[in-house]
Every structure is written in structure tokens, then in C-alpha cells.
Design an enzyme around this catalytic site. Structure first.
Site, PDB file in Angstrom:
ATOM      1  N   ASP A 178       0.864  -1.166   0.000  1.00 49.89           N
ATOM      2  CA  ASP A 178       0.000   0.000   0.000  1.00 49.89           C
ATOM      3  C   ASP A 178       0.911   1.230   0.000  1.00 49.89           C
ATOM      4  OD1 ASP A 178      -2.470   1.532   0.437  1.00 49.89           O
ATOM      5  OD2 ASP A 178      -1.620   1.895   2.423  1.00 49.89           O
ATOM      6  N   LEU A 179       0.366   2.386  -0.346  1.00 52.68           N
ATOM      7  CA  LEU A 179       1.180   3.600  -0.425  1.00 52.68           C
ATOM      8  C   LEU A 179       1.021   4.480   0.822  1.00 52.68           C
ATOM      9  CD1 LEU A 179       3.096   5.367  -2.140  1.00 52.68           C
ATOM     10  CD2 LEU A 179       1.043   6.407  -3.169  1.00 52.68           C
TER      11      LEU A 179
END
Length: 217
Positions: free
Chosen positions: A11-12
Site C-alpha cells: 500500500d502507499l
């Protein structure tokens, strides 16, 4: 026989880059515009983080999602570079993983242009040949589709992959796709909350990830 892991999906926001202050400020600004009589404290806004904006604003103000998203994104873009910061240990860990031959992708619920604003600011481009954003999917996390598309883009399989994230949506998306999962204990929603979704490992630092993966060589 121990499964071999050669692919890492991240995920970012809240995992690779610290956008939490930006996200909370963007929500508070937008909510102040639409609900000036109400105050939304940080603790309440935290519960909005994870799903796409359309889902959150649709629940808060049905029929006004698009205009609220526009307000949110205008503030977010204008304040992005001022409020986004790096997490300690991320860059060196990505260097270690890349040097070790792992293939890596980002799986985010942000729009592609907004995601790349953060990726470019933190100079992460070289690590991630595949980025799956909200623009590429018809079903978002916790559905497995975003993870499946990232694996497809890398030519990888779920059996040999791990999904790393800071929210239950990341953990559930990975589980639904059949990957191993790693939670990060710097999640804004609290480590105990994330651990309740039973990721295979909880990382106390991104530097823990290469060591954990040694068991899956």
C-alpha cells in the site's frame, strides 16, 4: 515445504509514505466547508481513512460525493508537498529488497495522478514497475481485484507474494487474493486494531520486512 516469496505488494499512504497529516487536514477542510456547524476531531477523521473517497463522502453526504471529492482533492494537491513526509527505514529497505531480487508493486486506493505525486516526491519510481491505483480497478480493496491486477502486471502469483499495508482493507485484500499479509504497527488506526485482522506478521519497522522474508527464500 515453506512457500517461497519473491513478490512484495505495498500500500502507499500510511505504509510507504507518511500522508496521514495531509489526509486528515484534507478531510477536516472539506468537512468544514460542508458541515460548518460541526467539528470533526482527528480521532473521528481517522475512521474515514482506507476506503475510496466516494464511499466515505457518499456515506456522510449522499448525492454530494463528487463535489466533496473535488474540494478534498483541490486542498490535498495544494498542500501535498508541504505535509507529506517519509517514514524512517523505507528507502533503505526498498534498496535491500531490490538488491535481493524481489519484484515489487504498489496497490493503492488513490487516483493514479495523486498517487504519483507522492511516489515522485519520495523518489520511489525506480522500485515499482507496476502501480495499481483506483483508476485501474472496478472493485477496490478489500476485494482481491487490485492485488490480482498487480500480480498479473508483475507476472507473479499470489502463492509467492505478500501484501504489506496499514489498514484492514490491505490485509483483507491480500487474504482474499491468497497472498501472505503484513501489517505495519505505525498505522494511524492503531496496531491492535490492525492485528485483529490477523496479518501473518506485524512489522514494527519497515526494516523488519527483509528479515521476516528470509524464512521464505
Amino acid at each position: 515445504m515453506t512457500r517461497k516469496i519473491d513478490t512484495i505488494l505495498f500500500d502507499l499512504d500510511g505504509t510507504l509514505i507518511n500522508t496521514i497529516d495531509l489526509i486528515i487536514a484534507s478531510f477536516q477542510h472539506t468537512l468544514k466547508v460542508y458541515f460548518p456547524e460541526r467539528t470533526y476531531p482527528r480521532e473521528e477523521v481517522v475512521s474515514f481513512i482506507g476506503p475510496p473517497l466516494s464511499e466515505t463522502f457518499g456515506r456522510l453526504n449522499p448525492g454530494h460525493e463528487e463535489e466533496m471529492i473535488h474540494e478534498y482533492r483541490s486542498f490535498n494537491h495544494a498542500n501535498h508537498d508541504r505535509l507529506v513526509t517519509e517514514y524512517e527505514g523505507v528507502q533503505e529497505t526498498l534498496d535491500t529488497l531490490k538488491d535481493a531480487g524481489y519484484q515489487m508493486a504498489i496497490v493503492t486506493s488513490k487516483r493514479r495522478d495523486t498517487a504519483f505525486q507522492g511516489i515522485e516526491l519520495m523518489k520511489l519510481n525506480a522500485y515499482f514497475p507496476v502501480v495499481i491505483s483506483l483508476d485501474e480497478v472496478t472493485r477496490y480493496k478489500p476485494d482481491p481485484q487490485p492485488v490480482d491486477l498487480a500480480l498479473e502486471g508483475l507476472g507473479a502469483t499470489a502463492e509467492h507474494a505478500i501484501m504489506v499495508g496499514d489498514s484492514q482493507h490491505d490485509i483483507l485484500s491480500g487474504k482474499n487474493a491468497g497472498t501472505l499479509t503484513a501489517g505495519v504497527d505505525w498505522t494511524v488506526q492503531g496496531a491492535d486494531h490492525l492485528a485483529s485482522f490477523e496479518p501473518d506478521v506485524m512489522l514494527t519497522s519497515m526494516r523488519d520486512l527483509p528479515e521476516y522474508l528470509k524464512a521464505f527464500k
